[in-house]
Every structure is written in C-alpha cells, then in structure tokens.
Design a protein around this motif. Structure first.
Motif, mmCIF file in Angstrom:
data_model
loop_
_atom_site.group_PDB
_atom_site.id
_atom_site.type_symbol
_atom_site.label_atom_id
_atom_site.label_comp_id
_atom_site.label_asym_id
_atom_site.label_seq_id
_atom_site.Cartn_x
_atom_site.Cartn_y
_atom_site.Cartn_z
ATOM 1 N N GLU A 1 0.823 -1.207 0.000
ATOM 2 C CA GLU A 1 0.000 0.000 0.000
ATOM 3 C C GLU A 1 0.861 1.262 0.000
ATOM 4 O OE1 GLU A 1 -4.416 -0.248 1.165
ATOM 5 O OE2 GLU A 1 -3.229 -0.220 3.017
ATOM 6 N N SER A 2 1.988 1.214 0.700
ATOM 7 C CA SER A 2 2.886 2.379 0.682
ATOM 8 C C SER A 2 3.470 2.594 -0.709
ATOM 9 C CB SER A 2 4.002 2.206 1.713
ATOM 10 O OG SER A 2 4.984 1.270 1.291
ATOM 11 N N PHE A 3 3.741 1.509 -1.436
ATOM 12 C CA PHE A 3 4.219 1.638 -2.811
ATOM 13 C C PHE A 3 3.165 2.327 -3.690
ATOM 14 C CE2 PHE A 3 7.071 -2.393 -2.426
ATOM 15 C CZ PHE A 3 8.018 -1.660 -1.736
ATOM 16 N N LEU A 4 1.897 2.035 -3.423
ATOM 17 C CA LEU A 4 0.817 2.621 -4.214
ATOM 18 C C LEU A 4 0.677 4.121 -3.973
ATOM 19 C CD1 LEU A 4 -1.839 -0.214 -3.808
ATOM 20 C CD2 LEU A 4 -0.796 0.512 -5.962
ATOM 21 N N ASP A 5 1.251 4.608 -2.886
ATOM 22 C CA ASP A 5 1.200 6.043 -2.598
ATOM 23 C C ASP A 5 2.246 6.841 -3.375
ATOM 24 O OD1 ASP A 5 -0.912 5.858 -0.789
ATOM 25 O OD2 ASP A 5 0.430 5.398 0.880
ATOM 26 N N GLY A 6 3.203 6.129 -3.974
ATOM 27 C CA GLY A 6 4.263 6.803 -4.717
ATOM 28 C C GLY A 6 3.991 6.833 -6.204
ATOM 29 N N HIS B 1 7.169 -0.471 -8.738
ATOM 30 C CA HIS B 1 7.842 -1.425 -7.867
ATOM 31 C C HIS B 1 7.532 -2.830 -8.368
ATOM 32 C CE1 HIS B 1 7.577 2.157 -5.308
ATOM 33 N NE2 HIS B 1 8.643 1.691 -4.687
ATOM 34 N N VAL B 2 8.571 -3.623 -8.597
ATOM 35 C CA VAL B 2 8.411 -4.982 -9.099
ATOM 36 C C VAL B 2 8.383 -5.950 -7.917
ATOM 37 C CG1 VAL B 2 9.417 -6.815 -10.506
ATOM 38 C CG2 VAL B 2 9.547 -4.422 -11.272
ATOM 39 N N ILE B 3 7.327 -6.766 -7.865
ATOM 40 C CA ILE B 3 7.132 -7.724 -6.785
ATOM 41 C C ILE B 3 7.202 -9.131 -7.373
ATOM 42 C CG2 ILE B 3 5.689 -8.382 -4.823
ATOM 43 C CD1 ILE B 3 6.461 -5.323 -5.010
ATOM 44 N N GLN C 1 11.176 -1.962 -16.155
ATOM 45 C CA GLN C 1 10.880 -1.377 -14.843
ATOM 46 C C GLN C 1 10.378 0.062 -14.927
ATOM 47 O OE1 GLN C 1 13.686 -2.268 -11.607
ATOM 48 N NE2 GLN C 1 14.780 -3.622 -13.000
ATOM 49 N N SER C 2 10.543 0.703 -16.067
ATOM 50 C CA SER C 2 10.165 2.118 -16.180
ATOM 51 C C SER C 2 8.730 2.321 -16.658
ATOM 52 C CB SER C 2 11.121 2.841 -17.133
ATOM 53 O OG SER C 2 11.042 2.287 -18.438
ATOM 54 N N ILE C 3 7.936 1.274 -16.719
ATOM 55 C CA ILE C 3 6.551 1.409 -17.181
ATOM 56 C C ILE C 3 5.744 2.267 -16.196
ATOM 57 C CG2 ILE C 3 6.491 -0.724 -18.533
ATOM 58 C CD1 ILE C 3 5.275 -2.127 -16.138
ATOM 59 N N PRO C 4 4.695 2.966 -16.677
ATOM 60 C CA PRO C 4 3.933 3.898 -15.839
ATOM 61 C C PRO C 4 2.874 3.218 -14.973
ATOM 62 C CG PRO C 4 3.105 3.972 -18.066
ATOM 63 C CD PRO C 4 4.273 3.022 -18.087
ATOM 64 N N VAL C 5 3.313 2.356 -14.057
ATOM 65 C CA VAL C 5 2.435 1.736 -13.071
ATOM 66 C C VAL C 5 3.112 1.892 -11.709
ATOM 67 C CG1 VAL C 5 1.667 0.075 -14.811
ATOM 68 C CG2 VAL C 5 3.426 -0.601 -13.181
ATOM 69 N N ARG C 6 2.386 1.566 -10.639
ATOM 70 C CA ARG C 6 2.975 1.653 -9.304
ATOM 71 C C ARG C 6 3.410 0.293 -8.771
ATOM 72 N NH1 ARG C 6 -0.893 5.686 -9.510
ATOM 73 N NH2 ARG C 6 -0.165 7.742 -8.822
ATOM 74 N N LEU C 7 2.679 -0.760 -9.159
ATOM 75 C CA LEU C 7 3.035 -2.117 -8.755
ATOM 76 C C LEU C 7 3.007 -3.038 -9.960
ATOM 77 C CD1 LEU C 7 1.044 -2.893 -5.447
ATOM 78 C CD2 LEU C 7 3.489 -2.421 -5.670
ATOM 79 N N THR C 8 4.108 -3.736 -10.207
ATOM 80 C CA THR C 8 4.119 -4.837 -11.168
ATOM 81 C C THR C 8 4.257 -6.110 -10.359
ATOM 82 O OG1 THR C 8 5.171 -3.523 -12.912
ATOM 83 C CG2 THR C 8 5.324 -5.918 -13.102
ATOM 84 N N MET C 9 3.218 -6.922 -10.348
ATOM 85 C CA MET C 9 3.203 -8.122 -9.520
ATOM 86 C C MET C 9 3.245 -9.363 -10.400
ATOM 87 S SD MET C 9 0.663 -7.017 -6.391
ATOM 88 C CE MET C 9 1.347 -8.329 -5.376
ATOM 89 N N CYS C 10 4.313 -10.142 -10.240
ATOM 90 C CA CYS C 10 4.496 -11.384 -11.001
ATOM 91 C C CYS C 10 3.897 -12.518 -10.179
ATOM 92 C CB CYS C 10 5.976 -11.611 -11.272
ATOM 93 S SG CYS C 10 6.769 -10.246 -12.151
ATOM 94 N N LEU C 11 2.762 -13.049 -10.643
ATOM 95 C CA LEU C 11 1.969 -13.927 -9.781
ATOM 96 C C LEU C 11 1.597 -15.252 -10.434
ATOM 97 C CD1 LEU C 11 -0.435 -11.336 -8.078
ATOM 98 C CD2 LEU C 11 1.666 -12.323 -7.174
#
Length: 234
Positions: A24-29, A33-35, A169-179
């Motif tokens: 959630e803190s990552f979403l505030d920026g 961020h790659v997870i 990594q420079s794409i315009p999102v806040r979280l990239t989640m590999c799931l």
C-alpha cells in the motif's frame, strides 16, 4: 529491511500484514515497484538461469510464496516469519477497499477477460482498465503507456514474467506483480487446492495430481531439499 537468504535469493522477512502495508505504501508513490513471489521451484530455476536470477535480485520485493522457502529459512539464524503467498496477497490487497485500477496480463485467450469480470464483481473498488492474454508482448507497452494502471498483474509463468518485469521497470504503473497462474484462479479456470492442502504446504502435490505433465518441473522440489541440506551443513 531485514532479508533472509535462501540458496542465493534474499527474501524480505515480512509477515503477511507487513507485506500488505508495504504494498500500500508503494501505491502512494509514483515509481513502479516490481514484486516477485518465488517458490522452491523458482529458486532452483534461478540457480540454473542467470537472467532469471538477475530478475529476482533486481526486484523491489521478494515474497516467500512457498512453505519450503520458510522451512529452508530456519537453517538460518533469522528465519522468515511466515509464508506470503502471491494469490492471497493480491486478494487481500483488493479486500482492503482502496480504489485501484489494474491491468491483467496472462493466461490463454479469454482468461484475463473472465478474471476481469469476476474481480470487478467481487471487489467494486477495483477497476480493470485493460487485459490481454499471455502469448503476446507487442501491444502491452502501448496499452500501459496509454492507460497507466495502478497495478499490473503479470501472470505468464516463471521465468518469463519476472524477466519481462525486470527489463521493463520504467513502465507507468505503481506495482508490477508477477503472480504465476493467479489470473487462472481469478477467472475460475483453475481451482485453489483445498484448505488443508494449502495449510500443510502440499500445493505442489495438488498441482501434480491436476497436471501430471508437470512432473519434470516437480523434480526441482527434491533438488531444492537436497541443496538446502547441503548448504546447511557448511
């Protein structure tokens, strides 16, 4: 942040709730961020595949998806506090009620669309503003640049998801989640193992029973156990 090394892959020592708070803190920026969520099979793949290993090491957060990772960490002075399973993490993040936009990428044709339908029905706070099957990369970057979702779910399987995320990594999102196969679960084209199977950490056996063709990949599980034992003796 404290990390615990498991066969060369450093996992963040976070409880499930701590991991959710950090996401959630990552979403505030503004930064992406790659997870990644490696299990024992992923750790063994990384030992053979330098590009995949680099992708895992370059991620912003490595969550212990497999029970085997947590058990292996107990060979260390500071063990991981517990498992942080990828599919549980994204569901719990959605359940926190924050209004979010998402892009779903993965699965066979039609699967991501079904995932969108089910997730928007279950979580009214989530708007899936884009989706695409996992067999095409040509339009994804253009879609993301145009839509700028908060979260990108990359569910194209290991190691393709993680390597792509590392290289973009420079794409315009806040979280990239590999799931992994989470989109199939969201779409209800695949089922989660029964609760007791998940509790005792035998999802790998469930997957093998459902998909016997995975048996070659499952050989990494005894390899992982042996590698942990050998490493622990040093």
């Amino acid at each position: 942040m404290k990390r615990v090394d498991v066969l060369g892959i450093p996992f963040e020592a976070l409880t499930f709730e701590e991991a959710l708070d950090l996401l959630e803190s990552f979403l505030d920026g503004e930064k992406n961020h790659v997870i990644v969520t490696p299990n024992p099979e992923g750790v063994m793949q990384a030992r053979r595949n330098p590009e995949f290993r680099e992708a895992l090491l370059g991620a912003d957060l490595r969550l212990a998806d497999g029970t085997g990772i947590v058990i292996a960490s107990r060979y260390k002075k500071d063990a991981l506090p517990g498992r942080v399973r990828g599919v549980d993490t994204i569901y719990s993040l959605f359940e926190r009620g924050r209004s979010l936009t998402a892009y779903f990428w993965g699965g066979a044709p039609g699967v991501a669309e079904k995932a969108k339908m089910h997730m928007e029905s279950r979580f009214p706070n989530i708007q899936v503003i884009g989706y695409h099957h996992g067999f095409d990369e040509d339009t994804i970057l253009k879609d993301l640049d145009r839509l700028k979702p908060d979260i990108l779910l990359v569910c194209r399987g290991m190691p393709r998801s993680e390597i792509w995320a590392h290289n973009n990594q420079s794409i315009p999102v806040r979280l990239t989640m590999c799931l992994g196969g989470t989109i199939d679960i969201m779409a209800k084209t695949a089922k989660l193992p029964p609760g007791f199977i998940r509790k005792i950490g035998l999802e790998w056996l469930w997957r093998l029973m459902c998909q016997p063709s995975r048996w070659r990949r499952m050989l990494d599980i005894p390899r992982f156990i042996w590698a942990v034992i050998k490493n622990g003796r040093r």
